[in-house]
Design a protein around this motif. Sequence first.
Motif, short mmCIF file in Angstrom:
data_model
loop_
_atom_site.label_atom_id
_atom_site.label_comp_id
_atom_site.label_asym_id
_atom_site.label_seq_id
_atom_site.Cartn_x
_atom_site.Cartn_y
_atom_site.Cartn_z
N UNK A 135 4.86 -5.45 -11.30
CA UNK A 135 4.36 -6.79 -10.99
C UNK A 135 2.88 -6.80 -10.64
N UNK A 136 2.28 -5.64 -10.42
CA UNK A 136 0.83 -5.66 -10.16
C UNK A 136 0.05 -6.14 -11.39
N UNK A 143 9.30 -3.24 -11.36
CA UNK A 143 8.90 -2.57 -10.13
C UNK A 143 8.16 -3.54 -9.23
N UNK A 144 8.61 -3.59 -7.95
CA UNK A 144 7.99 -4.49 -6.97
C UNK A 144 6.92 -3.81 -6.13
N UNK A 145 7.17 -2.60 -5.64
CA UNK A 145 6.20 -1.82 -4.86
C UNK A 145 5.67 -2.57 -3.63
N UNK A 146 6.58 -3.07 -2.79
CA UNK A 146 6.13 -3.79 -1.60
C UNK A 146 6.67 -3.21 -0.30
N UNK A 147 7.57 -2.22 -0.37
CA UNK A 147 8.13 -1.62 0.83
C UNK A 147 7.79 -0.13 0.87
N UNK A 150 3.99 1.42 1.17
CA UNK A 150 3.06 1.34 0.05
C UNK A 150 2.78 -0.11 -0.26
N UNK A 151 1.51 -0.45 -0.44
CA UNK A 151 1.12 -1.79 -0.85
C UNK A 151 0.17 -1.64 -2.03
N UNK A 152 0.43 -2.44 -3.07
CA UNK A 152 -0.35 -2.26 -4.30
C UNK A 152 -1.84 -2.50 -4.07
N UNK A 153 -2.20 -3.38 -3.12
CA UNK A 153 -3.62 -3.65 -2.93
C UNK A 153 -4.35 -2.48 -2.29
N UNK A 154 -3.62 -1.48 -1.78
CA UNK A 154 -4.24 -0.31 -1.19
C UNK A 154 -4.31 0.87 -2.17
N UNK A 155 -3.83 0.62 -3.39
CA UNK A 155 -3.74 1.70 -4.36
C UNK A 155 -5.11 2.16 -4.83
N UNK A 156 -5.35 3.45 -4.77
CA UNK A 156 -6.59 4.00 -5.30
C UNK A 156 -6.44 4.16 -6.81
N UNK A 157 -7.52 3.96 -7.51
CA UNK A 157 -7.52 4.14 -8.95
C UNK A 157 -8.30 5.40 -9.26
N UNK A 158 -7.69 6.29 -10.02
CA UNK A 158 -8.32 7.58 -10.33
C UNK A 158 -7.23 8.62 -10.41
#
Length: 218
Positions: free
Chosen positions: A156-157, A200-204, A207-215
């Motif tokens: 969903x991101x 995939x929701x990835x909210x619990x 882990x929060x998608x807005x904190x995800x590092x890219x790399x």
Amino acid sequence: MPAPNAGKSREPSGGGSPEAAPKVVLVENHDQVFGIWRDAGFANRTVVHVDAHHDMWWIRDTGRLTIASFLCPALQAGIVKEIFWVVPDETWSSHRGRRALLRHLAEVAESYPENAGPVFAGPERVAITALGRRVTACSFAALPPIEETVLLDLDTDYLVIPSVSYGGFDEHSATPWCWPGELVRRAGVAGLRWDFVTICYSVQGGYRSEERRVGKEC
């Protein structure tokens, strides 16, 4: 509202397959999809992976499986024969987005054995070869015709991250740049047919998608 339990499934009223309603499985963490596909006995399938991240960093050991690498063992196990990575639209309209996409795919290609490197297939498609299988990044509008029924996989991101990023934090839109109904419409316009859907929701789970590092971390 809490996210559905990992592995929860339902039968929708409609779907991409005219023969039967596809099964839809909801998960919290994207790496759970590998086990779901494996346990379902899937083999030699085409996957349409709708996500702001490729999730296919190279790993040799499934014990090190993460949300960022679950597609790798799916390729190794023969579950997947081809991947279409559908990325957010803005990726193609900005120099930053295209550069980020190319850097990700170049690193993935370099990390896999027997890679063929990036292959440019058009202004809105970029492809690499991983373990002898083609991986194509494109928008929904640029998807080539796919005659067979696919495994449809959605994070969903995709709905709230307008562009692929590299080496920094993802930038989220204040509201979804693509609403769920529009996503389903785009899939229909692309002519996709699917018999199994993972979301995939990835909210619990801390882990929060807005904190995800890219790399390398994703």
